[in-house]
Design a protein around this motif. Structure first.
Motif, PDB file in Angstrom:
ATOM      1  N   GLY A 334       0.780  -1.232   0.000  1.00 42.94           N
ATOM      2  CA  GLY A 334       0.000   0.000   0.000  1.00 42.94           C
ATOM      3  C   GLY A 334       0.806   1.273   0.000  1.00 42.94           C
ATOM      4  N   PRO A 335       1.865   1.430   0.843  1.00 40.35           N
ATOM      5  CA  PRO A 335       2.626   2.686   0.847  1.00 40.35           C
ATOM      6  C   PRO A 335       3.224   3.045  -0.516  1.00 40.35           C
ATOM      7  CG  PRO A 335       3.109   1.427   2.808  1.00 40.35           C
ATOM      8  CD  PRO A 335       2.259   0.549   1.949  1.00 40.35           C
ATOM      9  N   GLN A 336       3.713   2.047  -1.238  1.00 42.98           N
ATOM     10  CA  GLN A 336       4.284   2.346  -2.551  1.00 42.98           C
ATOM     11  C   GLN A 336       3.196   2.740  -3.555  1.00 42.98           C
ATOM     12  OE1 GLN A 336       6.726  -1.144  -3.458  1.00 42.98           O
ATOM     13  NE2 GLN A 336       8.551   0.137  -3.135  1.00 42.98           N
ATOM     14  N   VAL A 337       2.043   2.083  -3.492  1.00 39.16           N
ATOM     15  CA  VAL A 337       0.933   2.462  -4.376  1.00 39.16           C
ATOM     16  C   VAL A 337       0.474   3.881  -4.048  1.00 39.16           C
ATOM     17  CG1 VAL A 337      -1.424   1.935  -5.060  1.00 39.16           C
ATOM     18  CG2 VAL A 337       0.211   0.079  -4.713  1.00 39.16           C
ATOM     19  N   LEU A 338       0.407   4.195  -2.732  1.00 35.77           N
ATOM     20  CA  LEU A 338       0.013   5.544  -2.329  1.00 35.77           C
ATOM     21  C   LEU A 338       1.032   6.573  -2.815  1.00 35.77           C
ATOM     22  CD1 LEU A 338      -1.926   7.354  -0.746  1.00 35.77           C
ATOM     23  CD2 LEU A 338      -0.536   6.912   1.304  1.00 35.77           C
ATOM     24  N   ALA A 339       2.311   6.229  -2.733  1.00 36.40           N
ATOM     25  CA  ALA A 339       3.351   7.133  -3.225  1.00 36.40           C
ATOM     26  C   ALA A 339       3.203   7.371  -4.725  1.00 36.40           C
ATOM     27  CB  ALA A 339       4.728   6.552  -2.912  1.00 36.40           C
ATOM     28  N   LEU A 340       2.860   6.303  -5.451  1.00 38.39           N
ATOM     29  CA  LEU A 340       2.665   6.443  -6.901  1.00 38.39           C
ATOM     30  C   LEU A 340       1.491   7.364  -7.204  1.00 38.39           C
ATOM     31  CD1 LEU A 340       3.241   5.611  -9.838  1.00 38.39           C
ATOM     32  CD2 LEU A 340       1.784   3.600  -9.464  1.00 38.39           C
ATOM     33  N   VAL A 341       0.382   7.187  -6.478  1.00 32.16           N
ATOM     34  CA  VAL A 341      -0.800   8.021  -6.714  1.00 32.16           C
ATOM     35  C   VAL A 341      -0.502   9.477  -6.375  1.00 32.16           C
ATOM     36  CG1 VAL A 341      -3.176   8.449  -5.997  1.00 32.16           C
ATOM     37  CG2 VAL A 341      -2.398   6.108  -6.383  1.00 32.16           C
ATOM     38  N   CYS A 342       0.156   9.725  -5.244  1.00 32.45           N
ATOM     39  CA  CYS A 342       0.477  11.103  -4.849  1.00 32.45           C
ATOM     40  C   CYS A 342       1.432  11.753  -5.842  1.00 32.45           C
ATOM     41  CB  CYS A 342       1.080  11.117  -3.446  1.00 32.45           C
ATOM     42  SG  CYS A 342      -0.075  10.637  -2.146  1.00 32.45           S
ATOM     43  N   TRP A 343       2.405  10.987  -6.290  1.00 33.66           N
ATOM     44  CA  TRP A 343       3.363  11.564  -7.244  1.00 33.66           C
ATOM     45  C   TRP A 343       2.692  11.880  -8.581  1.00 33.66           C
ATOM     46  CZ3 TRP A 343       7.464  13.227  -4.980  1.00 33.66           C
ATOM     47  CH2 TRP A 343       8.532  13.712  -5.731  1.00 33.66           C
ATOM     48  N   LEU A 344       1.772  11.019  -8.966  1.00 24.14           N
ATOM     49  CA  LEU A 344       1.035  11.290 -10.198  1.00 24.14           C
ATOM     50  C   LEU A 344       0.170  12.534 -10.043  1.00 24.14           C
ATOM     51  CD1 LEU A 344       0.522  10.139 -13.020  1.00 24.14           C
ATOM     52  CD2 LEU A 344      -1.392   8.843 -12.074  1.00 24.14           C
ATOM     53  N   GLY A 345      -0.431  12.712  -8.846  1.00 26.38           N
ATOM     54  CA  GLY A 345      -1.201  13.928  -8.607  1.00 26.38           C
ATOM     55  C   GLY A 345      -0.336  15.171  -8.645  1.00 26.38           C
ATOM     56  N   LEU A 346       0.897  15.085  -8.108  1.00 25.00           N
ATOM     57  CA  LEU A 346       1.811  16.221  -8.156  1.00 25.00           C
ATOM     58  C   LEU A 346       2.154  16.600  -9.599  1.00 25.00           C
ATOM     59  CD1 LEU A 346       3.730  18.250  -6.818  1.00 25.00           C
ATOM     60  CD2 LEU A 346       5.458  16.407  -6.712  1.00 25.00           C
ATOM     61  N   GLY A 348       0.262  16.041 -12.115  1.00 27.78           N
ATOM     62  CA  GLY A 348      -0.950  16.637 -12.684  1.00 27.78           C
ATOM     63  C   GLY A 348      -1.089  18.101 -12.329  1.00 27.78           C
ATOM     64  N   VAL A 349      -0.773  18.464 -11.047  1.00 28.90           N
ATOM     65  CA  VAL A 349      -0.842  19.872 -10.629  1.00 28.90           C
ATOM     66  C   VAL A 349       0.152  20.712 -11.430  1.00 28.90           C
ATOM     67  CG1 VAL A 349      -0.434  21.453  -8.716  1.00 28.90           C
ATOM     68  CG2 VAL A 349      -1.694  19.327  -8.335  1.00 28.90           C
ATOM     69  N   LEU A 350       1.364  20.189 -11.576  1.00 24.51           N
ATOM     70  CA  LEU A 350       2.368  20.920 -12.360  1.00 24.51           C
ATOM     71  C   LEU A 350       1.953  21.018 -13.833  1.00 24.51           C
ATOM     72  CD1 LEU A 350       5.639  19.403 -10.841  1.00 24.51           C
ATOM     73  CD2 LEU A 350       4.637  21.654 -10.381  1.00 24.51           C
ATOM     74  N   ALA A 351       1.269  19.974 -14.328  1.00 28.27           N
ATOM     75  CA  ALA A 351       0.823  20.011 -15.723  1.00 28.27           C
ATOM     76  C   ALA A 351      -0.249  21.075 -15.931  1.00 28.27           C
ATOM     77  CB  ALA A 351       0.288  18.640 -16.140  1.00 28.27           C
ATOM     78  N   VAL A 352      -1.122  21.286 -14.925  1.00 24.07           N
ATOM     79  CA  VAL A 352      -2.137  22.339 -15.030  1.00 24.07           C
ATOM     80  C   VAL A 352      -1.465  23.706 -15.110  1.00 24.07           C
ATOM     81  CG1 VAL A 352      -4.019  23.490 -13.811  1.00 24.07           C
ATOM     82  CG2 VAL A 352      -3.934  20.993 -13.898  1.00 24.07           C
ATOM     83  N   ARG A 353      -0.450  23.919 -14.258  1.00 27.15           N
ATOM     84  CA  ARG A 353       0.271  25.189 -14.329  1.00 27.15           C
ATOM     85  C   ARG A 353       0.978  25.342 -15.675  1.00 27.15           C
ATOM     86  NH1 ARG A 353       5.475  26.868 -10.689  1.00 27.15           N
ATOM     87  NH2 ARG A 353       6.343  25.245 -12.018  1.00 27.15           N
ATOM     88  N   HIS A 354       1.545  24.235 -16.148  1.00 27.44           N
ATOM     89  CA  HIS A 354       2.216  24.266 -17.451  1.00 27.44           C
ATOM     90  C   HIS A 354       1.222  24.583 -18.563  1.00 27.44           C
ATOM     91  CE1 HIS A 354       5.255  23.214 -20.443  1.00 27.44           C
ATOM     92  NE2 HIS A 354       4.331  22.490 -21.061  1.00 27.44           N
ATOM     93  N   ASP A 462       6.838   8.568 -19.144  1.00 29.37           N
ATOM     94  CA  ASP A 462       5.971   8.655 -20.329  1.00 29.37           C
ATOM     95  C   ASP A 462       4.756   9.537 -20.052  1.00 29.37           C
ATOM     96  OD1 ASP A 462       7.689   7.006 -21.661  1.00 29.37           O
ATOM     97  OD2 ASP A 462       6.501   5.177 -21.336  1.00 29.37           O
ATOM     98  N   ALA A 463       4.203   9.421 -18.835  1.00 30.33           N
ATOM     99  CA  ALA A 463       3.032  10.226 -18.498  1.00 30.33           C
ATOM    100  C   ALA A 463       3.367  11.712 -18.478  1.00 30.33           C
ATOM    101  CB  ALA A 463       2.475   9.794 -17.140  1.00 30.33           C
TER     102      ALA A 463
END
Length: 711
Positions: A334-346, A348-354, A462-463
């Motif tokens: 679970g902690p690694q999956v949570l880290a993956l989800v949080c990092w993907l969200g980060l 995404g936030v940077l992509a919105v600013r971009h 890639d994402a």
């Protein structure tokens, strides 16, 4: 094609309405029921295409499809027929016209719809023979006589006969046939579905998932063998077979990616072209040349970036999902999956600013392009009218703003790229620490976790690339969104299949009634026309005079169907424009706009003359066009040009004078043989002698005439 087969597959001309509906339904282009009136009788002269086209276009619109005519060349019939499906192929045999309903072609076989509405597969050569028959029959006696004299063996005569006919008639245009397509005003999804774009998309996805699963299975096999200490030949053989199985799926994925890109790119170009053609002249005038040039460049970005970025985003989503599943089965879970989800969200936030910075950069780039083109176009005027110290006012500020926005955009792109992979590796390995502190994970679980981290980091990279690509495509899409919306505009097609031709006893009868006509460009503008009443009878010759800005040209555009009145009633032979349809309205009323709104296109003189009808024009139509040109005093010009009516004119060809262009525009209008001819200041550039010649021609050729001029 033998007589029995011909009787089954050839639909008589009188059943064209039933044939059109059956072909559209069977080809999957339309499921809309419609009650289509039969076509008008076939005229004996060269105008049959014009009359049949007046019936076919609104009839197609009733079914929600589009029809377009094409004239195949004798020597290219096989290739044209193969690429034209679905199509109505025109057959002319024994003084009777009929149609072959072509559904599709596969290699040398054609699938056609028979008169009993069953699908029959026939040789493509038989269909091509029927299309060529009208012209081939004219020279067959001559060819057969030559073959008889040659003494050629009977079994070789068929091939020799086809070759001689092809050589004798090569380059000859055959009778017009009609290809059917999805109506342009339908949704983008409908066009994509009928172009099989989703089919290529999901095939690409399936191939990618298959090779990913095979790759994971292969590494699971070799990992299990290594961790268990059983390095046996069977394990290596299984591992090798699984990895080799990835190769065909990778090749299929690349093939389907290419198919998806080609189909999507073609569809996008078609939609942009249709949207451009649907733009109203006022919409074109409101933006400068620089903005239009910018939209063209942005459309290229949408095609290249959206297709690549969209596929990459989808495939990276699949990779992230599978990587998350692998991480869940690992040591940390679970902690690694949570880290993956949080990092993907980060990311995404940077992509919105971009994306916001990308939008500002794209708009500023268009502003710079517009300013550059406007300054280039008006360079001589600025040199003559502006003081030297004002020639470069605003240029430095514009470039400085563009430079600043570009730097901020590059910084955000670099930040996303740097944290997408390296940052996640640190966070993911840090998430393994609790597993060592609070437990004793097995070597297999640790191996799975490490493998999942590596898979997820590659998918995150890639994402992040797809995010940046899609933000660029999204900002470009905003610039061309209006064009894509314009592609869905629907002109009124009318509910009348055809109208009776005018007769000699119709003179003096009302042709057009205008009651309470009004027009304004927007709610915030004053009315250009207000409460106009006018009746035009057949045979009338009217002169409309008025000061500049009084609405003369606006009235002419409304009469010709180029503008829609905001209030009032406009009737042609007692029928309004929605009932008659835009196509028939504009064929019955033709207009030569003012000089600055008319154009000579880079092409032949005859093409510029016959723009209002079908092209390529029939020889009889070309002769009539030349006759009208000579009546307008353009005979010396035609004789002077080396190619005659086939001479290239326009920007890259023979340059026409102001007066020659004016008479070309008049001839272009008269050739269409409309019920009402509107000439908007068409005689302003002519000298008195030429004016007299042109006016006599116009009065002789135009049945009903409205001339607009300054007092």
């Amino acid at each position: 094609m033998n007589a029995e087969l011909r009787e089954r597959v050839c639909w008589p001309f009188e059943t064209a309405g039933i044939a059109l509906e059956a072909l559209a339904r069977e080809a999957g282009l339309s499921t809309r029921p419609a009650e289509i009136l039969p076509p008008p009788p076939v005229p004996k002269n060269f105008g049959w295409r014009h009359v049949f086209g007046q019936w076919l276009h609104p009839a197609s619109a009733q079914l929600g499809i589009e029809s377009e005519g094409f004239e195949p060349i004798y020597g290219e019939v096989d290739d044209v027929v193969r690429a034209a499906a679905p199509a109505l192929l025109t057959i002319y045999r024994d003084q009777q016209m009929s149609f072959v309903l072509l559904l599709r072609c596969e290699r040398d076989r054609a699938r056609v719809l028979t008169r009993d509405q069953t699908i029959l597969e026939v040789p493509l050569e038989d269909v091509s023979e029927e299309v060529r028959h009208e012209e081939a029959v004219k020279v067959e006696p001559e060819v057969d006589a030559l073959l008889e004299m040659s003494g050629l063996a009977q079994e070789k005569r068929a091939a020799a006969r086809r070759a001689m006919l092809a050589a004798r008639l090569d380059g000859l245009q055959l009778r017009q046939s009609f290809v059917l397509r999805t109506a342009p005003e339908l949704s983008l999804w409908t066009h994509a579905r009928r172009s099989r774009v989703p089919h290529a998309f999901f095939a690409t996805l399936a191939c990618h998932v298959a090779q990913y699963i095979l790759g994971l299975a292969g590494w699971w096999v070799i990992g299990s063998a290594g961790l268990s200490g059983r390095f046996e030949p069977g394990w290596f053989a299984a591992w090798s077979l699984l990895l080799l199985s990835v190769v065909p799926f990778r090749m299929l994925e690349l093939w389907w990616q290419g198919a998806f890109a080609l189909r999507s790119g073609a569809l996008l170009k078609q939609r942009l072209l249709q949207g451009t053609l649907n733009l109203h002249p006022d919409e074109v005038r409101t933006e400068g040349a620089g903005h239009h040039f910018g939209k063209v460049s942005e459309s290229e970005n949408v095609e290249s970036l959206a297709l690549s970025g969209g596929l990459l985003a989808l495939l990276s989503t699949v990779d992230l999902t599978l990587a998350g599943f692998v991480l869940w089965k690992g040591a940390a879970g679970g902690p690694q999956v949570l880290a993956l989800v949080c990092w993907l969200g980060l990311i995404g936030v940077l992509a919105v600013r971009h994306f916001r910075r990308q939008r500002a950069w794209a708009q500023k780039r268009i502003d710079v392009t517009h300013a550059l083109l406007e300054r280039m176009e008006g360079h001589r005027t600025r040199l003559a009218q502006e003081a030297p110290e004002r020639w470069h006012v605003g240029e430095d500020e514009l470039l400085s703003d563009y430079h600043g926005i570009s730097e901020r955009l590059d910084d955000s792109a670099a930040l996303i790229a740097s944290i997408s992979r390296r940052g996640f590796l640190l966070v993911a390995f840090a998430a393994l620490v609790p597993a060592f502190v609070f437990g004793s994970p097995s070597i297999t679980a640790l191996a799975i976790s490490v493998g999942g981290i590596l898979l997820a980091s590659r998918a995150l990279e890639d994402a992040s690339q797809s995010f940046q690509t899609l933000t660029s495509a999204a900002t470009s899409f905003e610039q061309i969104r209006d064009l894509l919306r314009a592609a869905m505009r629907k002109e009124p097609q009318g509910v009348l299949a055809h109208l009776p031709a005018r007769g000699s006893d119709d003179r003096g009868k009302p042709l057009m009634d205008i009651r309470g006509l009004g027009f304004r460009y927007s709610e915030h503008h004053k009315p250009v026309l207000d409460g106009c009443d006018l009746q035009i009878r057949r045979g009338d010759r009217l002169l409309l005079e008025g000061a500049s800005g009084s609405g003369k040209s606006t009235l002419a555009a409304i009469l010709a169907g180029l503008r829609t009145p905001t209030e009032g009633l406009l009737l042609l032979d007692g029928i309004d424009r929605p009932s008659l349809g835009a196509v028939q309205w504009q064929r019955r009323i033709t207009s030569a706009p003012q000089f600055h709104e008319n154009h000579v296109f880079a092409g032949t003189f005859s093409m510029n003359l016959c723009l209002g009808g079908a092209w390529p024009a029939m020889p009889a139509e070309i002769l009539r066009a030349e006759e009208i040109c000579r009546e307008l005093g353009l005979g010396p010009l035609i004789d002077r040009m080396p190619g005659g009516l086939g001479q290239m004119v326009g920007e890259t060809g023979w340059q026409l004078s102001h007066g020659e262009r004016s008479r070309l525009y008049i001839a272009r209008t008269l050739i269409q043989d409309a019920d009402l001819v509107v000439l908007d200041e068409s005689f302003a550039a002519l000298d008195p002698e030429t004016l007299s010649v042109a006016l006599r021609c116009v009065l002789r050729r135009a049945d009903t005439l409205l001339v607009i001029a300054h007092p």
